[in-house]
Design an enzyme around this catalytic site. Structure first.
Site, PDB file in Angstrom:
ATOM      1  N   THR A   1      -7.566   8.507  -1.294  1.00 23.50           N
ATOM      2  CA  THR A   1      -8.925   8.036  -1.021  1.00 23.50           C
ATOM      3  C   THR A   1      -9.562   8.796   0.132  1.00 23.50           C
ATOM      4  O   THR A   1     -10.792   8.850   0.250  1.00 23.50           O
ATOM      5  CB  THR A   1      -8.900   6.523  -0.746  1.00 23.50           C
ATOM      6  OG1 THR A   1      -8.230   5.872  -1.830  1.00 23.50           O
ATOM      7  CG2 THR A   1     -10.293   5.936  -0.612  1.00 23.50           C
TER       8      THR A   1
ATOM      9  N   TYR B   1       5.129   6.638  -3.132  1.00 22.99           N
ATOM     10  CA  TYR B   1       3.834   6.496  -3.803  1.00 22.99           C
ATOM     11  C   TYR B   1       3.967   6.996  -5.234  1.00 22.99           C
ATOM     12  O   TYR B   1       4.086   8.201  -5.461  1.00 22.99           O
ATOM     13  CB  TYR B   1       2.776   7.286  -3.028  1.00 22.99           C
ATOM     14  CG  TYR B   1       1.361   7.221  -3.559  1.00 22.99           C
ATOM     15  CD1 TYR B   1       0.955   6.293  -4.506  1.00 22.99           C
ATOM     16  CD2 TYR B   1       0.400   8.112  -3.070  1.00 22.99           C
ATOM     17  CE1 TYR B   1      -0.346   6.247  -4.965  1.00 22.99           C
ATOM     18  CE2 TYR B   1      -0.915   8.078  -3.519  1.00 22.99           C
ATOM     19  CZ  TYR B   1      -1.274   7.148  -4.474  1.00 22.99           C
ATOM     20  OH  TYR B   1      -2.567   7.115  -4.928  1.00 22.99           O
TER      21      TYR B   1
ATOM     22  N   LYS C   1       4.422   2.019  -3.208  1.00 28.42           N
ATOM     23  CA  LYS C   1       3.053   1.826  -3.686  1.00 28.42           C
ATOM     24  C   LYS C   1       3.073   2.125  -5.177  1.00 28.42           C
ATOM     25  O   LYS C   1       3.281   3.265  -5.597  1.00 28.42           O
ATOM     26  CB  LYS C   1       2.057   2.737  -2.957  1.00 28.42           C
ATOM     27  CG  LYS C   1       0.628   2.574  -3.477  1.00 28.42           C
ATOM     28  CD  LYS C   1      -0.342   3.551  -2.820  1.00 28.42           C
ATOM     29  CE  LYS C   1      -1.732   3.392  -3.441  1.00 28.42           C
ATOM     30  NZ  LYS C   1      -2.714   4.342  -2.863  1.00 28.42           N
TER      31      LYS C   1
ATOM     32  N   ILE D   1      -2.251  -1.670  -1.568  1.00 24.38           N
ATOM     33  CA  ILE D   1      -2.870  -0.584  -0.807  1.00 24.38           C
ATOM     34  C   ILE D   1      -4.181  -0.304  -1.527  1.00 24.38           C
ATOM     35  O   ILE D   1      -4.205   0.221  -2.634  1.00 24.38           O
ATOM     36  CB  ILE D   1      -1.951   0.635  -0.705  1.00 24.38           C
ATOM     37  CG1 ILE D   1      -0.737   0.258   0.157  1.00 24.38           C
ATOM     38  CG2 ILE D   1      -2.694   1.828  -0.094  1.00 24.38           C
ATOM     39  CD1 ILE D   1       0.292   1.355   0.323  1.00 24.38           C
TER      40      ILE D   1
END
Length: 295
Positions: free
Chosen positions: A47, A135, A163, A206
């Protein structure tokens, strides 16, 4: 039970003004998140447009956030790449700057096999000795961390969380069977599935949307933890998330962060901003959501 955080961690955007990092806007945004119950801040992730940030920019952003947060919540640095040695060096620097943990994406483009994933993640964890969030985002990397591999990695003393951006509840259930959720946290990487993710035992999310509604998104988690049915509470958030799905993250969320004053509506190529009509619709959806809170 000890987890890095529980509830909402915010995948922080990077504010630009004339293609430069706007540090004052960054500080304003982080203060807004802290004042509105964010439980962790994740810096230099997807992001944040991390592929188009220089090493110096990443370090400047991370240092700014760490100094401002001042240990009030964990600051997690995205340091993973598809090069193990570069990931180690970035992670060591993040630790030196004061990061509380690091987040490591699965290697992309060159990819690897599951044995390679184990060696990659363990090599970084061994070198850095800082809590690691794995992740898993196969939609972006074309690579997944299989549940059996998560099980192996969860035994490492510094690998403490996943995540999970698979949006696959069968995957979640397979992972849960293989880990100790008292010591290894499962965080959703998809804002739109949090109701079921929490119901299935996830420790948090998240989040992208929490850049602009951190308090409301954390309240959802708190309500679920209190034993409440959160389906109705989620509905207005779900409507806003539907509007946010108009394009690839972080293109839409930056239309909202800029609307709240956290930098201009700018992205770095190859990302481009929404068309004006889509921006208007999205911002109107945000206004409708906020107006509904006050009814």
């Amino acid at each position: 039970m000890t987890h890095l955080f529980e509830g909402v961690g915010v995948a922080l955007t990077t504010p630009f003004t004339n293609n430069k990092i706007n540090i004052e806007a960054l500080k304003t945004h982080v203060n807004f998140l802290l004042e509105n119950n964010a439980q962790a801040i994740i810096v230099n992730g997807t992001t944040a447009e991390s592929p188009t940030l220089t090493t110096d920019e990443k370090e400047r952003i991370l240092k700014t956030v760490i100094d401002l947060v001042d240990k009030r919540v964990p600051v997690i640095a995205g340091t993973g790449t598809n090069d193990t040695e570069k990931s180690i060096q970035a992670s060591i620097q993040a630790k030196a700057l004061g990061a509380d943990a690091i987040m490591l994406i699965t290697p992309y483009y060159n990819k690897t096999n599951q044995r390679g994933l184990v060696k990659h993640f363990e090599a970084i964890a061994d070198a850095v000795k800082l809590p690691v969030v794995l992740y898993n985002v196969p939609s972006r990397t074309n690579m997944t961390i299989e549940p059996e591999t998560v099980e192996i990695l969860s035994q490492h003393p510094y690998i403490v969380a996943l995540k999970d951006a698979t949006n696959d509840f069968e995957y979640l259930e397979e992972v849960k069977k293989r880990i100790d959720t008292n010591s290894f946290a499962l965080y959703s990487g998809n804002d739109d599935n949090v109701v079921e993710y929490y119901q299935r035992g996830g420790q948090g999310v998240i989040s992208v949307i929490a850049n602009v509604i951190p308090k409301e998104f954390q309240a959802l988690y708190d309500a679920q933890q209190s034993g409440l049915d959160i389906q109705d509470q989620f509905k207005p958030i779900g409507t806003l998330l539907s509007a946010l799905s108009v394009d690839i993250n972080p293109i839409p969320i930056k239309a909202l962060t800029s609307y709240l004053g956290f930098g201009n509506y700018e992205l770095r190529l190859p990302l481009v901003s929404l068309e004006d009509t889509d921006t208007k619709v999205l911002r109107e959806a945000y206004d409708t959501f906020k107006a509904g809170e006050n009814e």
